[in-house]
Design an enzyme around this catalytic site. Sequence first.
Site, short mmCIF file in Angstrom:
data_model
loop_
_atom_site.label_atom_id
_atom_site.label_comp_id
_atom_site.label_asym_id
_atom_site.label_seq_id
_atom_site.Cartn_x
_atom_site.Cartn_y
_atom_site.Cartn_z
N ASP A 500 0.85 -1.20 0.00
CA ASP A 500 0.00 0.00 0.00
C ASP A 500 0.88 1.25 0.00
OD1 ASP A 500 1.06 0.07 2.51
OD2 ASP A 500 -0.84 -0.21 3.57
N ASP A 502 1.63 3.41 2.36
CA ASP A 502 2.58 3.48 3.47
C ASP A 502 3.78 2.57 3.23
OD1 ASP A 502 1.37 5.37 4.91
OD2 ASP A 502 0.41 4.01 6.36
#
Length: 635
Positions: A500, A502
Amino acid sequence: MTVTKKDKYTADSIQILEGTEAVRKRPGMYIGDVGVRGLHHLVFELVDNSIDEVMAGYCDYIYVELRKDGGVVVLDNGRGIPVDIHPQAKKPALEIVLTTLHAGGKFSNSIYKISGGLHGVGLSVVNALSKRLEVEVMRDGKVYYQAYEKGKPITPLTEKGSTDKTGTKILFYPDPDIFETTKFDYEIIANRLRELAFLNPGVTIELKDENTGKSNVFKYEGGLIQFMEYLSKGKEVLHDPFYFKREEENLVIEVVLQYNTGYDELILSYVNNIHTIEGGTHVTGFRSALTKVVNSFARSWGLWKEAESLSGEDVREGLTAIISTKVPNPQFEGQTKTKLGNSEVKKFVEKVVEEELTEYFTKNPDIGKLIIGKIIEAYRARQAARKARELVRRKSLLESTLLPGKLADCSEKDPSKCELFIVEGESAGGSAKQARDRRYQAILPLRGKILNVEKAQHLTKILSSEEIKTIIASLGTGIGQDFDLSKLRYHKIIIMTDADVDGAHIRTLLLTFFYRHFRPLIEGGYVYIAQPPLYFLRKGKEERYAYSEEEKEEILKEWGYPDNVYIQRYKGLGEMDPDQLRETTMDPQKRILLQVTIEDALEAERLFSILMGNNVEERRNFIEQKAKFVRNLDI
Ligand code: 0RA
């Protein structure tokens, strides 16, 4: 361009057969390797030939097209490869150029024709490694055509029409029997074409990908100055670029330099348009003149009074420079044959840079003083860092045998067999510990975001981050001047983050950190990125993993888009149970690892600046893309 094979034309020269066979037998000798790099080398070889026409002053347009059928077209509006019959060989010059090793140079009248290294290996090498190649030459009012397969002509050279244009068009299909992959990467080609357009101001280079519809037109009237603006994007600069060009006795030097407020040194150097990654005599001459002139002005302006001189390292902190030289008969040395060896070039560059820089500082004392002030700051910071490092070193003598508590080490001690997984988050770290083979796989879980290294580059600050200290201790190599590659404890360092935003951010931070402070680990091919699957799919008893959106689509298509299908999208590593994590991401027999390489130090540097610099918009755009300097490795 289509042709039938009915009029098969057989080459009768043994020499031709030998040339082709030698290249096909040992392609690595001619193009380096048969992977992604070697494949792209074919395109660059063709483009380099067109660039020779540009340098000779006869060509200002080059067109490259990636076709849907896997072929590549390289076209230029130069004079066209000569087609007249060669008196000794009794063959058209074109055919000799396309079938004889190292025949290219003889037909070229460019004095800067490249020889040696992987460049200038000639059209015959591209031809030999192509399952098919078609050439069209426009010359003397006519269009000539010839087709080849695996380096051998399958048609004679034929006239196929008239034209008022001149130029050369080559269409080739890389041979899948030779190359591990025949899929071209748009970005790799775009980067080289952009670079060539910067180095040859005025030329228009167009790139088109028929598969994706992507296209670019590279044209930079501003040449190296525009190249500098491109590199300086996202950096806070101290002054306008300083540029000069000089030509003496067939040696040409062109330099642009600009200081920024950062701490990095970036010197890009070229010889006859070849990127000399390992530098060489032109770079040595430049550096020594720069250090000399800076020290001389620092003293004469009364800014520097200490006995010790400002070092080259201090002088180059925050410097971006591009050095482009034209050298007849360049000698290339070094591991990658990208280091210039000609000693006359050092003297020439040193003399010219000294003269030009002296004039620049004399005419622009305000800029000169700004630059020297920054260099003196660099000197002071380096002194402070040295002291801090000595403190750390003394302390770490006590701690050196203690590995960080968070590290779950492996039992094997031979580094070449050991792998270190750097894992995002404690929970994923826990799964990884259960999934690993503890004999040779070590796990280091990281908490939170590690230090943003671009913004805090001095060693003193970096060493104060707990997460960073943990990584350094686990690697075993030390850092900065203490760095010792032979102490590396794991020969595979695998960054494993969630798929993702992050995860992408943490991966980027880690890569930046490695790039800045452990570059030999990237250059040595020790750093990898794990590829966890994005999807789990199940239809009845059949279970599959998909590593990309396209792959998921392919599986669904293969299954005929059934209704009774279960699809799970993995948001994080933590959602996989240890068995799944092992099977999909960690088991060397089944996983996909991406090896991090600095294929193109230029692009990597720029990307890192964009990523970590001030330009938030560009950073966001980049993070959403895949890291471009990452190349596929072991499957
Ligand atoms: C040898 C001699 C001449 C042109 C070329 C080679 C040439 C080669 C390539 C390869 C791709 N594009 C090219 N364009 C030209 C000059 C011959 C003359 O005097 O006209």
